[in-house]
Design a protein around this motif. Structure first.
Motif, PDB file in Angstrom:
ATOM      1  N   GLU A 165      43.481  51.657  54.392  1.00 57.47           N
ATOM      2  CA  GLU A 165      44.616  52.088  55.195  1.00 57.47           C
ATOM      3  C   GLU A 165      44.207  52.296  56.649  1.00 57.47           C
ATOM      4  O   GLU A 165      44.964  51.935  57.580  1.00 57.47           O
TER       5      GLU A 165
ATOM      6  N   TYR B 133      43.825  48.929  58.281  1.00 54.92           N
ATOM      7  CA  TYR B 133      45.136  48.336  58.506  1.00 54.92           C
ATOM      8  C   TYR B 133      45.817  48.963  59.713  1.00 54.92           C
ATOM      9  O   TYR B 133      46.397  48.259  60.560  1.00 54.92           O
TER      10      TYR B 133
ATOM     11  N   GLU C  13      46.821  47.036  63.183  1.00 58.05           N
ATOM     12  CA  GLU C  13      48.179  47.103  63.715  1.00 58.05           C
ATOM     13  C   GLU C  13      48.185  47.635  65.145  1.00 58.05           C
ATOM     14  O   GLU C  13      48.922  47.150  66.013  1.00 58.05           O
TER      15      GLU C  13
ATOM     16  N   ALA D  20      45.656  42.304  60.224  1.00 55.34           N
ATOM     17  CA  ALA D  20      46.521  43.378  59.735  1.00 55.34           C
ATOM     18  C   ALA D  20      47.350  42.910  58.546  1.00 55.34           C
ATOM     19  O   ALA D  20      47.554  43.657  57.562  1.00 55.34           O
ATOM     20  N   SER D  21      47.835  41.666  58.600  1.00 54.68           N
ATOM     21  CA  SER D  21      48.620  41.130  57.490  1.00 54.68           C
ATOM     22  C   SER D  21      47.772  41.028  56.228  1.00 54.68           C
ATOM     23  O   SER D  21      48.242  41.350  55.113  1.00 54.68           O
TER      24      SER D  21
ATOM     25  N   LEU E  22      45.051  42.796  55.553  1.00 59.62           N
ATOM     26  CA  LEU E  22      44.775  44.179  55.094  1.00 59.62           C
ATOM     27  C   LEU E  22      45.997  44.779  54.398  1.00 59.62           C
ATOM     28  O   LEU E  22      45.866  45.530  53.431  1.00 59.62           O
ATOM     29  N   LYS E  23      47.191  44.443  54.882  1.00 67.22           N
ATOM     30  CA  LYS E  23      48.422  44.952  54.268  1.00 67.22           C
ATOM     31  C   LYS E  23      48.558  44.437  52.844  1.00 67.22           C
ATOM     32  O   LYS E  23      48.936  45.197  51.931  1.00 67.22           O
TER      33      LYS E  23
ATOM     34  N   LEU F  52      46.056  46.244  50.770  1.00 60.96           N
ATOM     35  CA  LEU F  52      46.466  47.645  50.601  1.00 60.96           C
ATOM     36  C   LEU F  52      47.577  47.768  49.550  1.00 60.96           C
ATOM     37  O   LEU F  52      47.547  48.695  48.706  1.00 60.96           O
TER      38      LEU F  52
END
Length: 223
Positions: A23, A26, A30, A66-67, A69-70, A73
């Motif tokens: 998190e 991420y 972002e 970020a995408s 990692l999302k 997550l």
């Protein structure tokens, strides 16, 4: 089961820590994406198109990161939720098993106690005990009868003694009267109301004494 629960808790803690780190990554990606987008806008406002283009390229790299990692997550959250659910289920089963264990232990203790009581009752000679009580009751009844008989005998004996005294008194009076009548015949005693001449040392009875004696006889006859 307790060991399995400890292992699951440890695994859950590790997964939660990994999720927390993911998190943070991420959020950082972002934030970088937003920062480079803002910088591209600033460069374009200043007329630096090439600089704005480089900022957008850098921003794209962070956006892709970020995408990714999302996605990781979201997958991690599903794993964590499943792991936490299984841990709670195991905790519930362990608690239920412990409760059943305590219940079975209590039932076993009750059964053991009941068995001991049954064995004790089985070892008791019921007929012998009842016979002993019957003998004791019979003995008590005999003692009560003896006491009652003794009481009656005591009362009868007392009444008998008084009856003997009364009978003896009447017999004595009758014997005395016979003796007096015999004495009067021998001595030539005068009829009542006439006194005979007496000398000193005469064996004749005193009139006063005879009078009292006659009164006693009358009372004795009345009784």
């Amino acid at each position: 089961m307790n060991d399995d629960l400890i292992k699951m808790r440890q695994a859950t803690a590790q997964v939660l820590a990994s999720q927390k780190r993911l998190e943070n990554k991420y959020k950082a990606a972002e934030q970088a994406d937003a920062d480079w987008y803002r910088r591209a806008q600033l460069a374009l406002q200043k007329g630096e198109e090439d600089l704005a283009r480089e900022a957008l390229k850098r921003r794209k790299s962070y956006a892709e990161n970020a995408s990714s990692l999302k996605a990781q997550l979201d997958q991690q959250k599903s794993v964590v939720e499943n792991l936490v659910s299984n841990t709670r289920l195991l905790e519930s089963k362990i608690a239920e098993a412990k409760q059943k264990k305590d219940t079975l232990k209590a039932r076993a203790q009750s059964a053991k106690t009941a068995t001991k009581v049954s064995e004790m009752l089985g070892n008791v000679n019921t007929s012998g005990a009842l016979s002993a009580f019957e003998k004791m009751e019979e003995k008590v009844m005999t003692m009560e009868s003896q006491a009652e008989a003794l009481g009656q005998l005591g009362a009868d004996d007392l009444e008998g003694k008084f009856a003997m005294l009364e009978t003896t008194s009447v017999d004595d009076d009758l014997a005395q009267m016979r003796k007096e009548l015999s004495g009067r015949s021998l001595k030539g005693e005068l009829p009542p109301g006439r006194a005979a001449a007496s000398k000193s040392g005469s064996p004749f009875r005193d009139t006063e004494i005879e009078k009292e004696l006659n009164e006693l006889r009358k009372k004795a006859k009345e009784y």
